[in-house]
Design a protein around this motif. Structure first.
Motif, short mmCIF file in Angstrom:
data_model
loop_
_atom_site.label_atom_id
_atom_site.label_comp_id
_atom_site.label_asym_id
_atom_site.label_seq_id
_atom_site.Cartn_x
_atom_site.Cartn_y
_atom_site.Cartn_z
N UNK A 2 0.83 -1.19 0.00
CA UNK A 2 0.00 0.00 0.00
C UNK A 2 0.87 1.25 0.00
N UNK A 3 0.45 2.26 -0.79
CA UNK A 3 1.18 3.51 -0.84
C UNK A 3 1.08 4.26 0.49
N UNK A 4 2.13 4.98 0.81
CA UNK A 4 2.13 5.81 2.01
C UNK A 4 1.40 7.11 1.73
N UNK A 5 1.00 7.78 2.81
CA UNK A 5 0.48 9.13 2.69
C UNK A 5 1.65 10.09 2.94
N UNK A 6 1.47 11.35 2.54
CA UNK A 6 2.56 12.29 2.81
C UNK A 6 2.74 12.50 4.30
N UNK A 7 1.66 12.39 5.08
CA UNK A 7 1.77 12.50 6.54
C UNK A 7 2.62 11.39 7.13
N UNK A 8 2.47 10.19 6.61
CA UNK A 8 3.30 9.07 7.08
C UNK A 8 4.77 9.30 6.75
N UNK A 9 5.05 9.84 5.56
CA UNK A 9 6.44 10.13 5.19
C UNK A 9 7.01 11.25 6.05
N UNK A 10 6.21 12.27 6.34
CA UNK A 10 6.67 13.36 7.21
C UNK A 10 7.02 12.83 8.59
N UNK A 12 7.87 9.70 9.36
CA UNK A 12 9.05 8.83 9.24
C UNK A 12 10.32 9.67 9.13
N UNK A 13 10.28 10.74 8.34
CA UNK A 13 11.45 11.62 8.21
C UNK A 13 11.79 12.22 9.57
N UNK A 14 10.79 12.72 10.28
CA UNK A 14 11.01 13.32 11.60
C UNK A 14 11.64 12.32 12.56
N UNK A 15 11.10 11.11 12.61
CA UNK A 15 11.63 10.09 13.52
C UNK A 15 13.07 9.72 13.19
N UNK A 16 13.37 9.62 11.90
CA UNK A 16 14.73 9.25 11.49
C UNK A 16 15.73 10.38 11.75
N UNK A 37 5.75 20.49 0.52
CA UNK A 37 5.20 21.58 -0.26
C UNK A 37 5.60 21.30 -1.71
N UNK A 38 4.69 20.69 -2.44
CA UNK A 38 4.94 20.32 -3.83
C UNK A 38 6.20 19.45 -3.89
N UNK A 39 7.24 19.87 -4.57
CA UNK A 39 8.44 19.05 -4.69
C UNK A 39 9.52 19.50 -3.71
N UNK A 40 9.09 20.01 -2.58
CA UNK A 40 10.01 20.40 -1.52
C UNK A 40 9.50 19.88 -0.18
N UNK A 41 10.44 19.66 0.70
CA UNK A 41 10.12 19.34 2.09
C UNK A 41 10.79 20.40 2.94
N UNK A 42 10.03 20.97 3.85
CA UNK A 42 10.57 21.96 4.78
C UNK A 42 10.58 21.33 6.17
N UNK A 43 11.73 21.40 6.82
CA UNK A 43 11.91 20.77 8.13
C UNK A 43 12.43 21.82 9.12
N UNK A 82 20.73 11.00 2.19
CA UNK A 82 20.49 9.57 1.95
C UNK A 82 19.25 9.07 2.68
N UNK A 83 19.10 9.51 3.92
CA UNK A 83 17.96 9.12 4.74
C UNK A 83 16.65 9.54 4.06
N UNK A 84 16.59 10.79 3.60
CA UNK A 84 15.38 11.31 2.98
C UNK A 84 15.12 10.63 1.64
N UNK A 85 16.17 10.42 0.86
CA UNK A 85 16.00 9.72 -0.43
C UNK A 85 15.42 8.32 -0.22
N UNK A 86 15.91 7.64 0.78
CA UNK A 86 15.42 6.29 1.07
C UNK A 86 13.94 6.32 1.48
N UNK A 87 13.57 7.29 2.28
CA UNK A 87 12.19 7.36 2.77
C UNK A 87 11.22 7.76 1.67
N UNK A 88 11.57 8.79 0.88
CA UNK A 88 10.61 9.27 -0.14
C UNK A 88 10.73 8.53 -1.47
N UNK A 89 11.80 7.77 -1.65
CA UNK A 89 11.96 7.01 -2.88
C UNK A 89 12.24 7.87 -4.09
N UNK A 90 12.81 9.04 -3.87
CA UNK A 90 13.16 9.97 -4.95
C UNK A 90 14.55 10.54 -4.68
#
Length: 134
Positions: A2-10, A12-16, A37-43, A82-90
């Protein structure tokens, strides 16, 4: 799978990031806010400054504390990428970060080429309608 939601990825990124900061800096941030935010992530990372950096600042060695932070960021940046690439698959095109030693906050902007394959793309704030239609 099953595909993740963007909330789940956010989440996961935060936890990692908490795990990475704890392992590399010996300090867990008190709060991480992560948003697509579109093709950006702000942390936004709260309480990211180490005790050693705080001690240097209080002792009047602000320039040394800033230099140490620059080196720490330089070491951590490829691991964050690397961590973010692995999580978002991009692939990450660019990862920019800055830490304000006075406030203890770190800001990170991650830019990638296209949205990851998510279940709820229509809910990404400021999503580019062109990207959603592709």
């Amino acid at each position: 799978m099953e595909q993740s939601t963007f909330g789940q990825l956010e989440t996961e990124i935060s936890q990692q990031i908490i795990k990475l900061y704890s392992e590399k800096l010996g300090k867990s941030p008190s709060l991480i806010i992560c948003h697509f935010f579109d093709t950006e992530i702000v942390i936004s990372i709260e309480n990211s400054v180490t005790q050693a950096e705080q001690t240097l600042l209080k002792g009047g060695y602000a320039i040394l504390a800033e230099q140490i932070r620059l080196y720490l960021d330089k070491i951590i940046k490829p691991e964050l990428k690397n961590l973010i690439e692995e999580i978002i698959g991009q692939p990450v095109l660019e990862l920019m970060s800055n830490t304000n030693l006075a406030t203890g906050r770190t800001g990170i902007i991650v830019v990638f080429n296209q949205l990851p394959d998510l279940r709820n793309l229509e809910f990404i704030p400021k999503g580019n309608v062109k990207n959603l239609a592709d």
